[in-house]
Write a protein that holds these residues in place. Structure first.
Motif, PDB file in Angstrom:
ATOM      1  N   LEU A 140       0.821  -1.204   0.000  1.00  0.00           N
ATOM      2  CA  LEU A 140       0.000   0.000   0.000  1.00  0.00           C
ATOM      3  C   LEU A 140       0.864   1.268   0.000  1.00  0.00           C
ATOM      4  N   ILE A 180       4.385  -2.984 -10.999  1.00  0.00           N
ATOM      5  CA  ILE A 180       3.751  -4.308 -10.924  1.00  0.00           C
ATOM      6  C   ILE A 180       2.429  -4.186 -10.162  1.00  0.00           C
ATOM      7  N   LEU A 181       2.451  -3.367  -9.105  1.00  0.00           N
ATOM      8  CA  LEU A 181       1.287  -3.285  -8.225  1.00  0.00           C
ATOM      9  C   LEU A 181       0.163  -2.399  -8.779  1.00  0.00           C
ATOM     10  N   PRO A 227      -1.802  -2.621 -11.487  1.00  0.00           N
ATOM     11  CA  PRO A 227      -3.049  -3.263 -11.912  1.00  0.00           C
ATOM     12  C   PRO A 227      -3.927  -3.748 -10.758  1.00  0.00           C
ATOM     13  N   VAL A 228      -3.422  -3.651  -9.526  1.00  0.00           N
ATOM     14  CA  VAL A 228      -4.210  -4.038  -8.359  1.00  0.00           C
ATOM     15  C   VAL A 228      -5.552  -3.290  -8.341  1.00  0.00           C
ATOM     16  N   SER A 229      -5.525  -2.013  -8.731  1.00  0.00           N
ATOM     17  CA  SER A 229      -6.772  -1.241  -8.646  1.00  0.00           C
ATOM     18  C   SER A 229      -7.820  -1.760  -9.636  1.00  0.00           C
ATOM     19  N   TRP A 274      -8.084  -4.909 -10.643  1.00  0.00           N
ATOM     20  CA  TRP A 274      -8.578  -6.164 -10.058  1.00  0.00           C
ATOM     21  C   TRP A 274      -9.566  -5.844  -8.935  1.00  0.00           C
ATOM     22  N   ALA A 275      -9.198  -4.903  -8.086  1.00  0.00           N
ATOM     23  CA  ALA A 275     -10.035  -4.528  -6.940  1.00  0.00           C
ATOM     24  C   ALA A 275     -11.413  -4.079  -7.411  1.00  0.00           C
ATOM     25  N   ASN A 276     -11.436  -3.275  -8.474  1.00  0.00           N
ATOM     26  CA  ASN A 276     -12.722  -2.774  -8.949  1.00  0.00           C
ATOM     27  C   ASN A 276     -13.544  -3.838  -9.641  1.00  0.00           C
ATOM     28  N   GLU A 277     -12.851  -4.795 -10.235  1.00  0.00           N
ATOM     29  CA  GLU A 277     -13.614  -5.842 -10.917  1.00  0.00           C
ATOM     30  C   GLU A 277     -14.151  -6.896  -9.953  1.00  0.00           C
ATOM     31  N   TRP A 278     -13.366  -7.208  -8.927  1.00  0.00           N
ATOM     32  CA  TRP A 278     -13.684  -8.402  -8.126  1.00  0.00           C
ATOM     33  C   TRP A 278     -14.159  -8.146  -6.700  1.00  0.00           C
ATOM     34  N   LEU A 279     -13.981  -6.943  -6.199  1.00  0.00           N
ATOM     35  CA  LEU A 279     -14.364  -6.743  -4.795  1.00  0.00           C
ATOM     36  C   LEU A 279     -15.596  -5.840  -4.662  1.00  0.00           C
TER      37      LEU A 279
END
Lengths: 103, 103
Positions: free
Chosen positions: B25, B91-92, B94-96, B98-103
């Motif tokens: 983070l 690297i980190l 694309p986390v956002s 993923w977060a928006n798609e899956w959480l």
């Protein structure tokens, strides 16, 4: 300041998942295909079986991993990444390039 | 089994860094540009100042972050990602998604 001032709770939650010790490594290992418990343990020997059991349960609860019971005798159990898990794993893939370049 | 059977120690080390609570983070927040301590703290209010101080020191020791002292009065301190840190941060990113798609 900018749009990072208030971090999206979903981003925080994602870092809670990958920032929990061993989770990233377990997901990374499962990216190479379904694995039995013992195979995951072989890949990460410094992770105790007790802790691995706990993490696998958490990843299952998060919908990242499914525990697939194969009804043979003896019963076989495989752990498989879901689509959600695979997409998280694909983010973590470039870690190995970074590791080789910088460590 | 496959080539994941024996995990590369460098990959393990990388997951030690990003899999340590708050590190991912912090790096993610710094990807939007150099920040003062208080700005990082504002972005991640659930992280205590004491823990943030500890993590910043560790990230500095890892060569991921530099602590830039600006010789003004009063002295200003900025934290900046090094090239090593910026590449880890990318690297980190694309986390956002993923977060928006899956959480």
């Amino acid at each position: 300041m900018n749009d990072f001032q208030k971090l999206c709770p979903k981003v925080q939650k994602t870092f809670d998942i990958i920032g929990k010790r061993w989770n990233g490594l377990i997901i990374y290992v499962l990216m190479s295909g379904p694995k039995r418990f013992s195979e995951i343990h072989t890949s990460i020997p410094s992770l105790s079986k007790r802790m691995l059991t706990e993490r696998m349960k958490e990843l299952e609860d998060e919908g990242i991993v499914i525990r697939h019971v194969i009804p043979e005798r003896p019963v076989r159990i495989e752990y498989i990444l879901t689509k959600k898990g695979t997409e998280l794993g694909s983010i973590l893939g470039p870690v190995s390039q970074w590791a080789n370049e910088w460590l």
